[in-house]
Design a protein around this motif. Sequence first.
Motif, PDB file in Angstrom:
ATOM      1  N   GLU A  91      10.469  17.421  -8.176  1.00  0.00           N
ATOM      2  CA  GLU A  91       9.219  18.178  -8.241  1.00  0.00           C
ATOM      3  C   GLU A  91       9.433  19.609  -8.716  1.00  0.00           C
ATOM      4  O   GLU A  91       8.585  20.180  -9.401  1.00  0.00           O
ATOM      5  N   ALA A  92      10.576  20.169  -8.374  1.00  0.00           N
ATOM      6  CA  ALA A  92      10.873  21.550  -8.772  1.00  0.00           C
ATOM      7  C   ALA A  92      11.406  21.624 -10.205  1.00  0.00           C
ATOM      8  O   ALA A  92      11.698  22.709 -10.704  1.00  0.00           O
ATOM      9  N   VAL A  93      11.518  20.481 -10.855  1.00  0.00           N
ATOM     10  CA  VAL A  93      12.088  20.437 -12.198  1.00  0.00           C
ATOM     11  C   VAL A  93      10.947  20.347 -13.211  1.00  0.00           C
ATOM     12  O   VAL A  93       9.971  19.635 -12.990  1.00  0.00           O
ATOM     13  N   ASP A  94      11.084  21.090 -14.316  1.00  0.00           N
ATOM     14  CA  ASP A  94      10.036  21.089 -15.333  1.00  0.00           C
ATOM     15  C   ASP A  94      10.331  20.106 -16.464  1.00  0.00           C
ATOM     16  O   ASP A  94       9.429  19.518 -17.041  1.00  0.00           O
ATOM     17  N   VAL A  95      11.614  19.987 -16.792  1.00  0.00           N
ATOM     18  CA  VAL A  95      12.026  19.079 -17.867  1.00  0.00           C
ATOM     19  C   VAL A  95      13.139  18.194 -17.314  1.00  0.00           C
ATOM     20  O   VAL A  95      14.178  18.699 -16.874  1.00  0.00           O
ATOM     21  N   VAL A  96      12.923  16.887 -17.321  1.00  0.00           N
ATOM     22  CA  VAL A  96      13.947  15.945 -16.841  1.00  0.00           C
ATOM     23  C   VAL A  96      14.486  15.175 -18.029  1.00  0.00           C
ATOM     24  O   VAL A  96      13.711  14.703 -18.863  1.00  0.00           O
ATOM     25  N   VAL A  97      15.794  15.045 -18.101  1.00  0.00           N
ATOM     26  CA  VAL A  97      16.412  14.165 -19.089  1.00  0.00           C
ATOM     27  C   VAL A  97      17.139  13.061 -18.332  1.00  0.00           C
ATOM     28  O   VAL A  97      18.099  13.331 -17.612  1.00  0.00           O
ATOM     29  N   PHE A  98      16.653  11.839 -18.474  1.00  0.00           N
ATOM     30  CA  PHE A  98      17.350  10.697 -17.896  1.00  0.00           C
ATOM     31  C   PHE A  98      18.304  10.126 -18.936  1.00  0.00           C
ATOM     32  O   PHE A  98      17.956  10.033 -20.121  1.00  0.00           O
ATOM     33  N   SER A  99      19.476   9.739 -18.506  1.00  0.00           N
ATOM     34  CA  SER A  99      20.411   9.051 -19.403  1.00  0.00           C
ATOM     35  C   SER A  99      21.288   8.157 -18.548  1.00  0.00           C
ATOM     36  O   SER A  99      22.042   8.635 -17.704  1.00  0.00           O
ATOM     37  N   PHE A 100      21.172   6.868 -18.752  1.00  0.00           N
ATOM     38  CA  PHE A 100      21.892   5.919 -17.901  1.00  0.00           C
ATOM     39  C   PHE A 100      21.929   4.566 -18.585  1.00  0.00           C
ATOM     40  O   PHE A 100      21.372   4.402 -19.671  1.00  0.00           O
ATOM     41  N   GLY A 101      22.596   3.605 -17.957  1.00  0.00           N
ATOM     42  CA  GLY A 101      22.597   2.255 -18.500  1.00  0.00           C
ATOM     43  C   GLY A 101      23.951   1.559 -18.428  1.00  0.00           C
ATOM     44  O   GLY A 101      24.016   0.376 -18.144  1.00  0.00           O
ATOM     45  N   HIS A 102      25.020   2.322 -18.649  1.00  0.00           N
ATOM     46  CA  HIS A 102      26.327   1.661 -18.709  1.00  0.00           C
ATOM     47  C   HIS A 102      26.719   1.007 -17.385  1.00  0.00           C
ATOM     48  O   HIS A 102      27.439   0.008 -17.381  1.00  0.00           O
ATOM     49  N   TRP A 103      26.255   1.535 -16.283  1.00  0.00           N
ATOM     50  CA  TRP A 103      26.606   0.939 -14.993  1.00  0.00           C
ATOM     51  C   TRP A 103      25.933  -0.410 -14.782  1.00  0.00           C
ATOM     52  O   TRP A 103      26.312  -1.168 -13.903  1.00  0.00           O
ATOM     53  N   TYR A 104      24.907  -0.685 -15.579  1.00  0.00           N
ATOM     54  CA  TYR A 104      24.218  -1.970 -15.427  1.00  0.00           C
ATOM     55  C   TYR A 104      25.040  -3.131 -15.972  1.00  0.00           C
ATOM     56  O   TYR A 104      24.706  -4.286 -15.766  1.00  0.00           O
ATOM     57  N   LEU A 105      26.126  -2.822 -16.663  1.00  0.00           N
ATOM     58  CA  LEU A 105      26.983  -3.877 -17.175  1.00  0.00           C
ATOM     59  C   LEU A 105      27.882  -4.467 -16.091  1.00  0.00           C
ATOM     60  O   LEU A 105      28.417  -5.546 -16.254  1.00  0.00           O
ATOM     61  N   HIS A 106      28.033  -3.755 -15.003  1.00  0.00           N
ATOM     62  CA  HIS A 106      28.953  -4.191 -13.958  1.00  0.00           C
ATOM     63  C   HIS A 106      28.332  -5.274 -13.062  1.00  0.00           C
ATOM     64  O   HIS A 106      27.115  -5.449 -13.021  1.00  0.00           O
ATOM     65  N   SER A 107      29.200  -5.931 -12.294  1.00  0.00           N
ATOM     66  CA  SER A 107      28.747  -6.898 -11.295  1.00  0.00           C
ATOM     67  C   SER A 107      27.769  -6.245 -10.332  1.00  0.00           C
ATOM     68  O   SER A 107      27.996  -5.113  -9.892  1.00  0.00           O
ATOM     69  N   ALA A 108      26.710  -6.954 -10.011  1.00  0.00           N
ATOM     70  CA  ALA A 108      25.718  -6.360  -9.115  1.00  0.00           C
ATOM     71  C   ALA A 108      24.857  -7.418  -8.458  1.00  0.00           C
ATOM     72  O   ALA A 108      24.667  -8.513  -8.994  1.00  0.00           O
ATOM     73  N   ILE A 109      24.362  -7.059  -7.284  1.00  0.00           N
ATOM     74  CA  ILE A 109      23.327  -7.856  -6.616  1.00  0.00           C
ATOM     75  C   ILE A 109      22.051  -7.036  -6.623  1.00  0.00           C
ATOM     76  O   ILE A 109      22.086  -5.828  -6.357  1.00  0.00           O
ATOM     77  N   TYR A 110      20.959  -7.687  -6.953  1.00  0.00           N
ATOM     78  CA  TYR A 110      19.688  -6.967  -7.095  1.00  0.00           C
ATOM     79  C   TYR A 110      18.707  -7.369  -6.011  1.00  0.00           C
ATOM     80  O   TYR A 110      18.449  -8.555  -5.815  1.00  0.00           O
ATOM     81  N   TYR A 111      18.157  -6.370  -5.355  1.00  0.00           N
ATOM     82  CA  TYR A 111      17.094  -6.587  -4.366  1.00  0.00           C
ATOM     83  C   TYR A 111      15.787  -6.021  -4.894  1.00  0.00           C
ATOM     84  O   TYR A 111      15.783  -4.991  -5.579  1.00  0.00           O
ATOM     85  N   GLU A 112      14.716  -6.695  -4.539  1.00  0.00           N
ATOM     86  CA  GLU A 112      13.398  -6.139  -4.814  1.00  0.00           C
ATOM     87  C   GLU A 112      12.519  -6.448  -3.622  1.00  0.00           C
ATOM     88  O   GLU A 112      12.391  -7.609  -3.233  1.00  0.00           O
TER      89      GLU A 112
END
Length: 450
Positions: free
Chosen positions: A255-276
Amino acid sequence: MGTTFHSHHQTTKPRYFFMKKLIPWTLYIILPLALLHLYLFPLSPSPPPNSTSTTISDSSSSFTATTTTAAAASSSSSSSQEEVADELSQQPPSWPPCNYSDGRWVPHSGEPLYRGTSCKTIKEGQNCMAHGRPDTGYLHWRWQPQHCPLPPFDPAAFLRLIENKHLAFVGDSMARNQLESLLCLLATASEPELVYRDGEDNKFRRWLFRDWNATVSVLWSPFLVKGDEKQEALGLNYNTLYLETADERWAAEVEAVDVVVFSFGHWYLHSAIYYENGVVLGCHACPEFNHTEIGFFDVFRKAVKTAFGEVSRRYGNADKLVVLTTFSPAHFEGEWDKAGACPKTEPYKQGEKEMQYMDALMRRIEVEEAAEAEKGGGRVKFEALDVTEMALLRPDGHPGPYMHPNPFANGGGGGRVQNDCVHWCLPGPIDAWNEIFLQIVRRWKKSEGK
Ligand SMILES: *[C@@H]1O[C@H](CO)[C@@H](O)[C@H](O)[C@H]1NC(C)=O
Ligand SMILES: *[C@@H]1O[C@H](CO)[C@@H](O)[C@H](O)[C@H]1NC(C)=O
Ligand SMILES: *[C@@H]1O[C@H](CO)[C@@H](O)[C@H](O)[C@H]1NC(C)=O
Ligand SMILES: *[C@@H]1O[C@H](CO)[C@@H](O)[C@H](O)[C@H]1NC(C)=O
């Protein structure tokens, strides 16, 4: 690039993709596993607690050109800063923007704005020049968009744009790589002051450019959603993700941030269990569990939606800018642990390298979700910083073996040389991401009439 992608997409359906398990698994599991430590970055020893702040405030650099700029920039009245900004705003403000991603790399004889030796905030692993990388050709290319000019990065203009604002990079080590490029570029006008640090290997840091009251920070969150990172030391060799919940480590700050830059994705290549919503949705690369293999693309899309939903909810109708830097392809050739795993010293020519299915789909998800969020974003602007194609063309821009100092001293140790063909040398191609980013910020401020 669009046509290449579509034809590729039509011939490579997800079903086909998962039937061809062996190939993707080699690529998406073994390689990332081997590289996990890169993302966790234990390779460079953490500096002693006070070292960064002391080196940052040590401005006795012999880099005359930049100190002159710095003096000029910080002593300039706000009217001359306006001039710098105005100079950049020759083109009429427009939204939607010119497509900066449609372009090519062209030879450029000029020097980079900074050097590994002059920028104090480069992470060891990306400081290629200081680590003895012998070739310098990779420094002499500029990104040239097809239909619009892309002015060279102007640090004073950027600082003016984020005056009295807080800019935060949120994501994995690619977010940090882009942040560090930006800090080096900005440091040529004004030294950043490290005002906050926390977390193992400084995963949470904040700098202040005092003359502009401009804050730049980095927040570690490799999934953007809530998750438990794998911890191999504890025998936990898969990630656990909770897809409907944003990671509170950034969400609480945003909320205190005016400009956000998201950058991600490489960790999604690893083994994972997904909950929703408390239920196991499935898993990825998880032969030891009796869960359905669901890959990571749909899950990645859900994570982007969750992150965008979270910022929308927290921002309401405020004047904010949300940028998503798209997926950056890796360039490993041959065996990942051998010398020269990304040995090229020149960019690919346009059309020389076809984008892999995974890179293209990760990018497409990001571009689509940013467009979708922008439609309903009100005064919050969402935009993809679409770097996937320009990154793909730069196999020459990675540290490779120069993630370590002088890797070939003493004959290279006679064995395996570790290579980083994921992150970018600084200076390097990633500086161009920030040239485009500057234009995005400028346009945002114009469109908001600020
Ligand atoms: C770090 O800085 C603080 C305050 O300046 C000082 O008290 C402390 O001794 C320093 N620690 C180290 C390890 O230098
Ligand atoms: C921008 O150009 C690239 C390359 O031609 C293309 O893939 C992309 O879809 C374009 N983006 C937009 C928003 O038109
Ligand atoms: C300094 O910047 C922060 C944003 O990081 C802002 O909230 C604050 O109002 C600014 N201070 C002044 C005096 O403008
Ligand atoms: C795995 O799940 C399937 C379907 O839910 C079930 O029939 C099977 O018994 C399970 N196997 C084990 C070893 O739990």
